[in-house]
Design an enzyme around this catalytic site. Structure first.
Site, PDB file in Angstrom:
ATOM      1  N   TYR A  44      -7.645  -4.314  -2.475  1.00  0.00           N
ATOM      2  CA  TYR A  44      -6.521  -3.645  -2.347  1.00  0.00           C
ATOM      3  C   TYR A  44      -6.406  -2.077  -2.078  1.00  0.00           C
ATOM      4  CZ  TYR A  44      -4.704  -8.511  -2.180  1.00  0.00           C
ATOM      5  OH  TYR A  44      -4.650  -9.907  -1.902  1.00  0.00           O
ATOM      6  N   LYS A  53     -11.903 -10.631  -0.823  1.00  0.00           N
ATOM      7  CA  LYS A  53     -10.603 -10.887  -0.416  1.00  0.00           C
ATOM      8  C   LYS A  53      -9.945  -9.791   0.221  1.00  0.00           C
ATOM      9  CE  LYS A  53      -5.779 -12.479  -1.058  1.00  0.00           C
ATOM     10  NZ  LYS A  53      -4.834 -12.416  -2.058  1.00  0.00           N
TER      11      LYS A  53
END
Lengths: 312, 312, 312, 312, 312
Positions: A171, A204
């Site tokens: 992220y 992810k």
């Protein structure tokens, strides 16, 4: 069930890893509704920690209870359930062996202002709880990014030495990045690259937006003729950045949204070669029946894309 | 005495924990006046460290002496006495076995300005002193919160591996939180959630106020129709946030106040499903007889609520 | 597949074990042809080490190749393959995730005269190879038995702390035992009891003979009216000795013998409540087709017995 | 092939190092197209991490795949391939033994604003992957330089104790340095000196510009009559700064540029006594055939210079 | 030189090993006169320790000097030189990188009567000296065999974790074995099996004699129709016992003997599928020129056999 050809293909990307890592990877890839297709459907439930309990569970109060999510994961036949230590501890015994587990081993919350995460669990915890994988979040770009990388490096090395799969939530945020830049296609791809370089087995990311944040990438992509108008193309670029598609990349669903918007997004992800979805709020904030239906539909999209690819 | 049904019910929430943890948990739950009801009444005496000796003990100078509190805890038949290393060391031998002990293993004081705590004791200390549990404070939101979480994680893991119960004092503060926000219902619930995620067996929080601090929770609670006007409802929400009520949550009494105000607050906590009270200044700053009477009355409220619940 | 009722029943015997141990136990119990029945069918291939390569594999030379046994285990859909370090290393990567593995972590050979075993692998090895369990042999009665118990204790404790299942091969021999006494019903039962006391989750014994070796057992059994004429009754006694049947006990096949003799023995074991068979030489010394047929037939016997029990 | 005289000469500079370090150094110096000449040609591929995937690989998308670079390194017969952990892990098994490897053990990225690097791999990783060397970047001048030196010191000491060669990328930046100053001849030489002082066996620097950054160096060079107009002379000065030329110094190629410009630069480096080139983007951003041709030509320049020197 | 097809074939037997182990294995297999053929020619010089200096070196006094053997190994272009710590220390620096080294890490001598060996070096020593492999002797059958196995297990695990190849010298002796039995074909095969089970990558055995020592093997071999009259067939059986030929097995030369007898023996070993020779006394006890000629001739026999096999 025998290990299928698509799964053997995925395992071949990880040559050089210890057999135990491959065994756990095959466990994730062979389990549940997407089992055997080479695609993953993961239910992540760390929002209570990351966003707060009411923001996460008030829309569907059954979700305050960790057991609810274990049962949702089992009934939806997802590939794995990912959650922090306390949450997994609240169900790992009762549901032992029923669904593969990913221990989310670092966590942040929404109350503070420092862009960092705390290490909240260890590889030993993952083994004691019977997990197949351990997961870490990194914030590429933030002022604490290098400390985070070092924490993840240490955890990942220990995990691999004990046969566990390593999942990295990439992220990008902080530093020179604009808020819009956090999901820019070049930045999401950069995050995926860093996760792969740090040794992640599964990465992810968020679905990338068409925006390009950095000047260097802007120039390079223009020269190379990239067209990022469609999500499918952006997903394909993120896959490229993950070692030419030889690292498993799964895409999050983000904030809860309209059902058809979710399916459209998942279809584009699947068409772009994404290896699966990791969808939390969009499912568990809906009533259980709707959540089961949605997970089934998302799985079906990925399974269909996998079959198309194999056939071609 | 046989382990009672309410206690067996509580122990069942902790499936997967080591037997030694459950044995110590049952020790706390079966001891004293609330023994067997599934409710806890804890006497915490860390105020000398946290607030200073005069501020804590001048109202009732007998309290300067740790032995006074041991005897108060024994005579009031509380579930446990919680205190820092030096304090417990001053009575653990003389009163060995007389009352379960919780070693408060990190501490802050009122002299500094950094929102953090020092690790002041270890799991080994707790074992040497014959404690049943070890306790840690966290400050969710503060700039040092992630360091604190990591310290607590390490201590909690070692404690569990040695069969000790882990208690977390969840006190959100610092970061983006307003002073009022520290006891906002969403923030107290968030603190309880974080403590549960970090693996606490028992969570201590402050009674939540009706204020909602964060925009995300405000929206979610409004949409879900929460009505936080009454303390009972706020307590129920905090319990929800503690794994749907399957983690023991005890509520502090806060600064000394009017006797009837204390009982009213405890009644609301009990009605909301709170698992007990952890009351220090309101008792030990009063004369011993009054303190004993108050502790007896608080216990009676919790016992009554427990009986009502079992009957329903 | 959902964890079945018979498997949940077995898992309930192991309450207090870490969730990871239960997860691995459920892996063994849910895998393969006997999956879900609560019965186990294990293929052990340590004979190359224990008895020598020619004695083990000359009857069916394909068996010199470890890969042969991996494929036999996979094709026969056994619950698990058990073998020493070198053997598992020769297939754990190629067949990652295809069949649960048990690392046989101590070994003896037929060349020496000391009744002992060497520790030949570690818990870390088991984790790196992706094993679900680790196994040790003990020789109750031998001059080195207490050293062996201590080695097993250390390995078992570490295994459990890392979520692995512990299997103990209980082979009484040496000391005051006659050769016939090694398989006497009281001695086999005694070996099972010792394995359970050492913390085994799964116990392997030889089918007990009607002979009673020790005077004490002779008197007690006579007084209690035991009739050990039939194998079924002897198996039932061994099960009693394994914590009233709440530890999984599997029975070996011994030297290769007549096909019908094998089935008759397995039927008696199943009728006596044995939890499964661990059959090596009787299968892999036969041609592959015969071995597959035999393993299928043995599995069918156990499955039938399991169904009968559940129905009653 | 026998260790050649030029290589024995280079090894003699490192007397006092452990034999394993020399063995690995000779491995680098005897391998590939420059093998035996005392010159090195290294392919570094850390740009995906350091500059981002699109900026690095979009010009030649085959380069997104780590295997592409392994094969380029093997086919071009370079001395070694240098890359971060994840990248090497993606090929070390498949191409085991085919080309010497240098594990780039710390890394930065272009998303953050802090001038530092994260330790992303360990000496143990290098040994597991079969590397001959481990490499670290330092930023002399930056605010974090001393922390970086200390991390490099620790890694280098452990590397040497395990027989690995230590490579240091010396990139002055930050602090009082102007952007132009980062490649000033005095600063590049200073960086080389610091790398040598930290114990580097091989030092990587950028080609030095004619600019002199620091007043002290300006005065001293003027007094000594240095003429830095030509790159050759500047390279010679950097070599002086690397222990009078008795540490191997290789020069990077920097951003992709015109082919003839590359060769001219390499020729000057070779003429100035540089021990080789470490060229990434200038090669892998071109089509494979052009890259192979360029690497061959660069090697030829260094080999020619080596022969001239030996003959003189 | 590119890794050749025969070497890639050998490396494929070791799937699941760390890349560093494969890199060192390829180093041994690609080096020297047999490089690339999949065959090994190793010069072992531990006889000074094992048999005494005069017994070993008096026939050719140049051999008292470790440097003599380094130069013999280099000039004969063997695959590797194997020797104890002190011996390697005496040449590893001077000849760094010139020939792969195997550190013989345990040793016995001819002065004592206990059949055991001392651990005389560590994995760290091997890394410091730049070795590619570490070697251990085991005495299957001896009263100390299990202690030896445990020592070798520990060393082998550490070696593999650091990327080193593990060589085991399997020399059955002691226990119930007759002197003739030490080289009986069943016993040599048994030793090879045990070495493979302990995790050896390369196994050294003595050429097996036609004698069969154990009754079990006698029966099994007779039933299976083995004919052990010719050395070639006996070698083939030893290879079978080494995981169906998927572990490298090299054969020693034993005491010095007639030149033609040596070649005849090597020819039979090669014809039986042996992976090479490890010949000490037969070479270094002869004058240097004769030794070089003999090593060349032995290499030629193995290379020829390798070519024949590949062609067929």
């Amino acid at each position: 069930m025998r290990i299928t050809a698509p799964v053997l293909e995925v395992l071949s990307w990880y040559d050089g890893e210890r057999p135990g890592v491959k065994a756990n990877l095959s466990r994730l890839l062979m389990h549940g509704i997407t089992g055997g297709t080479g695609r993953l459907l993961i239910l992540p439930v760390d929002q209570g920690f990351e966003h707060g309990p009411a923001a996460s569970f008030a829309p569907n109060p059954a979700g305050y209870d960790p057991r609810y999510h274990f049962e949702l994961a089992i009934d939806a036949e997802v590939s794995a359930l990912a959650a922090p230590l306390g949450f997994l501890t609240a169900g790992a015994d009762r549901y032992a062996g029923a669904v593969p587990l990913i221990l989310k081993a670092n966590n942040a919350n929404g109350l503070g202002s420092v862009k960092d995460e705390a290490i909240t669990a260890t590889v030993r915890d993952a083994l004691e709880l019977g997990c197949s994988a351990i997961g870490y979040t990194i914030y590429p770009g933030s002022d604490r990014q290098y400390d985070m990388f070092e924490e993840v490096r240490a955890g990942a090395a220990e995990a691999k030495a004990n046969g566990l799969v390593v999942v990295i939530w990439a992220y990008p945020r902080g530093g020179a990045l604009s808020h819009e830049g956090e999901t820019a296609v070049d930045v999401v791809a950069y995050g995926a690259q860093i996760a792969a370089q740090l040794g992640a087995h599964i990465i992810k990311v968020k679905p990338p937006a068409a925006h390009i944040e950095t000047a260097q990438a802007q120039l390079a992509c223009q020269a190379a003729g990239y067209d990022f108008a469609r999500l499918e193309a952006r997903v394909a670029h993120v896959l490229e950045a993950a070692f030419a598609g030889r690292r498993l990349v799964v895409f999050s669903g983000g904030p809860a949204k309209d059902v058809e918007a979710v399916y459209a997004e998942v279809s584009a992800i699947a068409a772009g070669g994404g290896h699966g979805s990791i969808v939390g709020r969009n499912t568990f904030q809906r009533p259980r029946d709707e959540a089961l239906a949605m997970l089934g539909r998302i799985a079906a999209i990925h399974i269909g894309a996998s079959a198309t690819r194999s056939a071609s």
